[in-house]
Design a protein around this motif. Structure first.
Motif, PDB file in Angstrom:
ATOM      1  N   ARG A   1       6.311   0.628  10.779  1.00 37.80           N
ATOM      2  CA  ARG A   1       7.531   1.066  10.061  1.00 37.80           C
ATOM      3  C   ARG A   1       7.147   2.013   8.931  1.00 37.80           C
TER       4      ARG A   1
ATOM      5  N   ASN B   1      -0.020  -1.235   8.883  1.00 36.58           N
ATOM      6  CA  ASN B   1       1.011  -1.114   9.929  1.00 36.58           C
ATOM      7  C   ASN B   1       2.423  -0.882   9.369  1.00 36.58           C
ATOM      8  N   ALA B   2       2.472  -0.523   8.082  1.00 36.30           N
ATOM      9  CA  ALA B   2       3.762  -0.110   7.493  1.00 36.30           C
ATOM     10  C   ALA B   2       3.469   0.709   6.241  1.00 36.30           C
TER      11      ALA B   2
ATOM     12  N   HIS C   1      13.285  -4.035   5.384  1.00 38.30           N
ATOM     13  CA  HIS C   1      13.342  -5.141   6.344  1.00 38.30           C
ATOM     14  C   HIS C   1      14.441  -4.984   7.393  1.00 38.30           C
TER      15      HIS C   1
ATOM     16  N   TYR D   1       2.508 -11.083   3.227  1.00 42.08           N
ATOM     17  CA  TYR D   1       2.199  -9.670   3.489  1.00 42.08           C
ATOM     18  C   TYR D   1       1.016  -9.230   2.632  1.00 42.08           C
TER      19      TYR D   1
ATOM     20  N   ARG E   1       2.022  -8.239   8.178  1.00 42.15           N
ATOM     21  CA  ARG E   1       2.407  -6.908   7.689  1.00 42.15           C
ATOM     22  C   ARG E   1       1.403  -6.459   6.652  1.00 42.15           C
ATOM     23  N   ARG E   2       0.809  -5.274   6.905  1.00 43.96           N
ATOM     24  CA  ARG E   2      -0.187  -4.697   5.979  1.00 43.96           C
ATOM     25  C   ARG E   2       0.410  -3.361   5.516  1.00 43.96           C
ATOM     26  N   ILE E   3       1.003  -3.430   4.314  1.00 36.81           N
ATOM     27  CA  ILE E   3       1.899  -2.350   3.868  1.00 36.81           C
ATOM     28  C   ILE E   3       1.215  -1.454   2.838  1.00 36.81           C
TER      29      ILE E   3
END
Ligand code: NAD
Ligand code: TYD
Length: 357
Positions: free
Chosen positions: A129, A83-84, A241, A34, A8-10
């Motif tokens: 997301r 990607n978030a 989440h 993350y 996850r790359r937020i």
């Protein structure tokens, strides 16, 4: 650098502000698996010093980018393979939205649109997301009774709340039209460490310690539902989440109190901790805010029942910890008071008529 080792790359937008920095301080150490990219343009409200404790963490990066700058935002998304998104960046102060609404339209509406467009583009190649962080102010004002729920109608009354409501609608539309995986949270007033001292609680604490007047708008009977910021951050973690795509979640503290009672409580707490006072004598009733919402209160049953969230801090405990934090961080408070802030204050507060209690 191969960022794909982080599943996850937020992008956390507005991560240098009040809630964003509290959120990053809790999430970055909690989720080493993350990658967190703090995207913030560092307006008067953004302060990188808030993030000292995590600035060297392997899974944290800062990018000074304005969310209204689509090209710069796209570069950032491509660079890290975002990607978030947890979207907090906003112009957030109602009084400023009254004296200068343009920035609210740009950042809160156009900025959100830019992020949604990039999410839509990125979402074509894999899961994406989008968590939109919003406010209960989109629902307008309550009378003496009742609560806002996720089903309440939107009736925003200030340029700030109208711009947030517009963004909420865009987020919803991107789910319905393009199938984007979105969740939205609408939270009540937050309090706690690292809040910019133009908002009620830190402003009153700073003034009360300095022996300056405490400007209460109108009759002071407006009611807010206060939530400790760490409890909000816990709710954001859960919804990010486990929230159902397309759903909204109302978040609140069940802590309704009038502004006047709250200011008196802050005064009494300071009198206890510092001696002297009574600081209540510093209270001054001043000209009301135009369009001032009378009451906010949240029914948070959905997030309680569906995700098991409950605030952990009692109001008494949260307020005491908060007052102590601002007393221990007087240097932080003063560092916020830039030339820009003083000019804004002088432009907008000189006209308020002072009366005494
Ligand atoms: P804040 O004003 O303290 O911080 C906002 C942050 O966004 C700052 O770091 C600022 O530099 C950044 N920012 C502003 N414009 C930007 C732009 N164009 N590009 C990039 N960054 C930009 O706000 P806050 O109180 O932390 O609120 C965060 C979010 O939570 C907002 O979306 C707000 O609407 C929402 N919210 C706040 C509360 C509250 O009580 N504070 C309650 C509910 C919801
Ligand atoms: P604020 O912290 O600006 O949050 P919001 O407008 O988003 O609720 O204000 C909280 C309440 O306190 C609001 O009813 C306005 C009032 N208020 C004052 O009475 N005096 C002040 O100096 C400020 C900043 C706010």
């Amino acid at each position: 650098m191969d960022w794909t080792r982080y599943p996850r790359r937020i992008a956390v937008t507005g991560g240098a502000g009040f809630i964003g920095s509290n959120l990053l301080l809790s999430l970055v150490p909690k989720y080493p698996e993350y990658l967190f990219i703090n995207i913030d343009s560092l307006t008067y409200a953004g302060n990188l010093a808030n993030l000292k404790a995590i600035e060297t963490a392997d899974n944290y990066y800062f990018e000074k980018v304005n969310i209204c700058d689509f090209a710069a935002l796209r570069d950032c998304f491509e660079k890290y393979g975002i990607n978030a998104v947890i979207h907090l960046a906003a112009e957030s102060h109602v009084d400023r939205s009254i004296s200068g609404p343009a920035e609210f339209i740009n950042t809160n509406i156009v900025g959100t649109f830019n992020l949604l467009e990039l999410a839509r583009e990125s979402g074509k190649t894999g899961p994406f997301r989008f968590h939109h962080v919003s406010t209960d102010e989109v629902y307008g004002s309550l009378g003496e009774t009742g609560y806002f729920t996720e089903e309440s109608s939107f009736r925003p009354n200030s340029p700030y709340s109208a711009s947030k409501a517009s963004a909420d609608h865009l987020v919803r539309a991107y789910h319905k039209t393009y199938g984007l995986d979105v969740v939205t949270t609408n939270c009540s007033n937050n309090y706690g460490p690292l809040q910019f001292p133009e908002k009620l609680i830190p402003l009153m604490l700073r003034n009360a310690v300095a022996g300056l007047p405490l400007p209460v708008y109108g009759d002071g009977m407006n009611v807010r539902d206060w939530l400790y910021v760490a409890d909000h951050c816990q709710a954001l973690d859960l919804v990010f989440h486990s929230g159902i795509a397309g759903k909204t979640y109302a978040i609140g503290g069940h802590n309704e109190i009038t502004n006047l009672e709250l200011v008196k409580l802050l005064c009494r707490t300071l009198d206890d901790l510092l001696g002297g006072g009574p600081r209540e004598n510093l209270i001054r009733f001043v000209q009301d805010r135009p369009g001032h919402d009378r009451r906010y209160a949240i029914d948070a049953s959905r997030i309680q029942k569906e995700l098991g969230w409950r605030p952990e801090h009692s109001f008494e405990q949260g307020i005491r910890e908060t007052v102590q934090w601002y007393l221990d961080h007087a240097d932080w408070l003063e560092s916020c008071i830039s030339g820009e802030y003083l000019q804004y204050y002088a432009r907008n507060y000189h006209h308020r008529t002072a009366g005494s209690t």
